[in-house]
Design a protein around this motif. Structure first.
Motif, short mmCIF file in Angstrom:
data_model
loop_
_atom_site.label_atom_id
_atom_site.label_comp_id
_atom_site.label_asym_id
_atom_site.label_seq_id
_atom_site.Cartn_x
_atom_site.Cartn_y
_atom_site.Cartn_z
N LYS A 1 4.91 -52.58 -41.40
CA LYS A 1 5.27 -53.80 -42.11
C LYS A 1 5.11 -53.59 -43.62
CE LYS A 1 4.22 -58.68 -42.41
NZ LYS A 1 3.30 -59.74 -42.07
N PHE A 2 6.09 -53.97 -44.38
CA PHE A 2 6.13 -53.93 -45.85
C PHE A 2 6.40 -52.54 -46.42
CE2 PHE A 2 4.89 -55.68 -50.05
CZ PHE A 2 5.56 -56.88 -49.96
N ALA A 3 6.72 -51.55 -45.57
CA ALA A 3 7.01 -50.19 -46.05
C ALA A 3 8.25 -50.18 -46.95
CB ALA A 3 7.19 -49.22 -44.89
N GLU A 4 9.29 -50.88 -46.54
CA GLU A 4 10.53 -50.90 -47.33
C GLU A 4 10.31 -51.55 -48.68
OE1 GLU A 4 14.42 -50.11 -48.41
OE2 GLU A 4 13.38 -49.37 -46.64
N GLU A 5 9.56 -52.63 -48.72
CA GLU A 5 9.29 -53.32 -49.99
C GLU A 5 8.48 -52.43 -50.94
OE1 GLU A 5 9.83 -56.58 -46.90
OE2 GLU A 5 8.97 -54.57 -46.96
N ALA A 6 7.48 -51.72 -50.38
CA ALA A 6 6.67 -50.81 -51.21
C ALA A 6 7.52 -49.67 -51.75
CB ALA A 6 5.50 -50.27 -50.40
N PHE A 7 8.37 -49.12 -50.90
CA PHE A 7 9.29 -48.04 -51.29
C PHE A 7 10.21 -48.51 -52.42
CE2 PHE A 7 13.66 -46.40 -50.46
CZ PHE A 7 13.48 -45.09 -50.88
N GLN A 8 10.82 -49.67 -52.25
CA GLN A 8 11.76 -50.18 -53.26
C GLN A 8 11.05 -50.50 -54.58
OE1 GLN A 8 14.95 -49.99 -53.10
NE2 GLN A 8 15.12 -49.50 -50.94
N ALA A 9 9.83 -51.04 -54.50
CA ALA A 9 9.06 -51.33 -55.72
C ALA A 9 8.75 -50.03 -56.47
CB ALA A 9 7.78 -52.06 -55.37
N ASN A 10 8.35 -49.01 -55.74
CA ASN A 10 8.05 -47.71 -56.35
C ASN A 10 9.32 -47.13 -56.98
OD1 ASN A 10 6.43 -45.53 -57.07
ND2 ASN A 10 6.54 -44.58 -55.06
N ARG A 11 10.43 -47.21 -56.27
CA ARG A 11 11.72 -46.72 -56.80
C ARG A 11 12.07 -47.42 -58.11
NH1 ARG A 11 16.86 -46.81 -53.14
NH2 ARG A 11 17.71 -45.60 -54.83
N LYS A 12 11.93 -48.72 -58.10
CA LYS A 12 12.32 -49.52 -59.26
C LYS A 12 11.53 -49.13 -60.51
CE LYS A 12 12.89 -54.28 -60.78
NZ LYS A 12 12.73 -55.70 -60.45
N GLU B 1 3.69 -47.00 -44.42
CA GLU B 1 4.50 -45.80 -44.17
C GLU B 1 5.76 -46.10 -43.35
OE1 GLU B 1 3.69 -42.86 -45.51
OE2 GLU B 1 1.79 -43.60 -46.30
N PHE B 2 6.76 -45.23 -43.52
CA PHE B 2 7.98 -45.32 -42.73
C PHE B 2 7.79 -44.72 -41.34
CE2 PHE B 2 10.37 -45.52 -46.86
CZ PHE B 2 10.83 -46.80 -46.67
N GLN B 3 6.75 -43.95 -41.12
CA GLN B 3 6.52 -43.20 -39.87
C GLN B 3 7.64 -42.17 -39.74
OE1 GLN B 3 3.67 -43.53 -38.59
NE2 GLN B 3 3.06 -45.51 -39.35
N SER B 4 8.26 -42.06 -38.59
CA SER B 4 9.29 -41.05 -38.39
C SER B 4 10.67 -41.52 -38.87
CB SER B 4 9.36 -40.64 -36.93
OG SER B 4 9.65 -41.77 -36.12
N SER B 5 10.82 -42.82 -39.06
CA SER B 5 12.09 -43.34 -39.54
C SER B 5 11.88 -44.74 -40.12
CB SER B 5 13.12 -43.41 -38.40
OG SER B 5 12.78 -44.44 -37.51
N LYS B 6 12.87 -45.20 -40.86
CA LYS B 6 12.77 -46.55 -41.40
C LYS B 6 12.76 -47.58 -40.28
CE LYS B 6 14.62 -45.76 -45.99
NZ LYS B 6 15.56 -46.19 -47.02
N LYS B 7 13.34 -47.22 -39.15
CA LYS B 7 13.38 -48.12 -37.99
C LYS B 7 11.96 -48.40 -37.47
CE LYS B 7 15.57 -48.44 -33.46
NZ LYS B 7 16.39 -47.73 -32.49
N ASN B 8 11.10 -47.39 -37.53
CA ASN B 8 9.73 -47.53 -37.03
C ASN B 8 8.72 -47.77 -38.14
OD1 ASN B 8 10.65 -46.98 -34.42
ND2 ASN B 8 10.42 -44.78 -34.71
N ALA B 9 9.18 -48.29 -39.23
CA ALA B 9 8.32 -48.47 -40.41
C ALA B 9 7.22 -49.49 -40.18
CB ALA B 9 9.17 -48.91 -41.60
#
Length: 157
Positions: free
Chosen positions: A70-81, A60-68
């Motif tokens: 580990k691996f939240a951004e990668e999971a988000f981008q994979a889902n987007r793709k 999860e990103f939690q309250s922001s991408k800053k406090n995400a």
């Protein structure tokens, strides 16, 4: 002048009927367009419905991408793709909504890939069990074990 108003009203009515029929057809066939990806396991459809993937949990990103996590951004981008701005089909299990009002579904791409399964197999999400929605839990657990064994994604440590 009245003829112009009548034509405008007729056009507006025709557009409204087409819109209603389009939405009805989408719901009847289970086909939707993903408007946006919220995170690694949640999407928003073009009709405004939010969908939470059944059987998986992505970081999860939690309250922001800053406090995400580990691996939240990668999971988000994979889902987007794989789904953003694309047609998907939804498959429901026993319970169709969660406590937040989101639809709960197994999500399929146009070419038949189950997104829930793909995210687990590629290490972007873990298996999570929330009975009674357990139709594919054994498949997900097996895929997760294989991703762990191969040190893919979340398991690359």
């Amino acid at each position: 002048m009245k003829k112009v108003q009548k034509n405008s009203l007729t056009t507006l009515l025709a557009v409204l009927i087409i819109f209603i029929m389009y939405n009805y057809f989408q719901q009847e066939t289970g086909q939707y367009i993903v408007k946006t990806v919220i995170d690694g396991d949640t999407i928003e459809l073009n009709d405004g419905e939010k969908v939470r993937y059944i059987g998986i949990d992505a970081p999860e990103f939690q309250s922001s991408k800053k406090n995400a996590e580990k691996f939240a951004e990668e999971a988000f981008q994979a889902n987007r793709k794989i789904v953003e701005n694309r047609k998907v089909k939804l498959e429901f299990d026993v319970e169709q909504r969660d406590q937040y009002g989101r639809l709960l579904a197994y999500v399929y791409t146009e070419d038949g890939i189950m997104v829930n399964e793909w995210l687990v197999a590629n290490g972007y999400a873990k298996t999570v069990v929330f009975p009674p929605n357990v139709r594919y839990v054994d498949r997900f657990k097996n895929l997760e074990k294989e991703a762990q064994k191969q040190k893919i994604g979340l398991w690359d440590e």
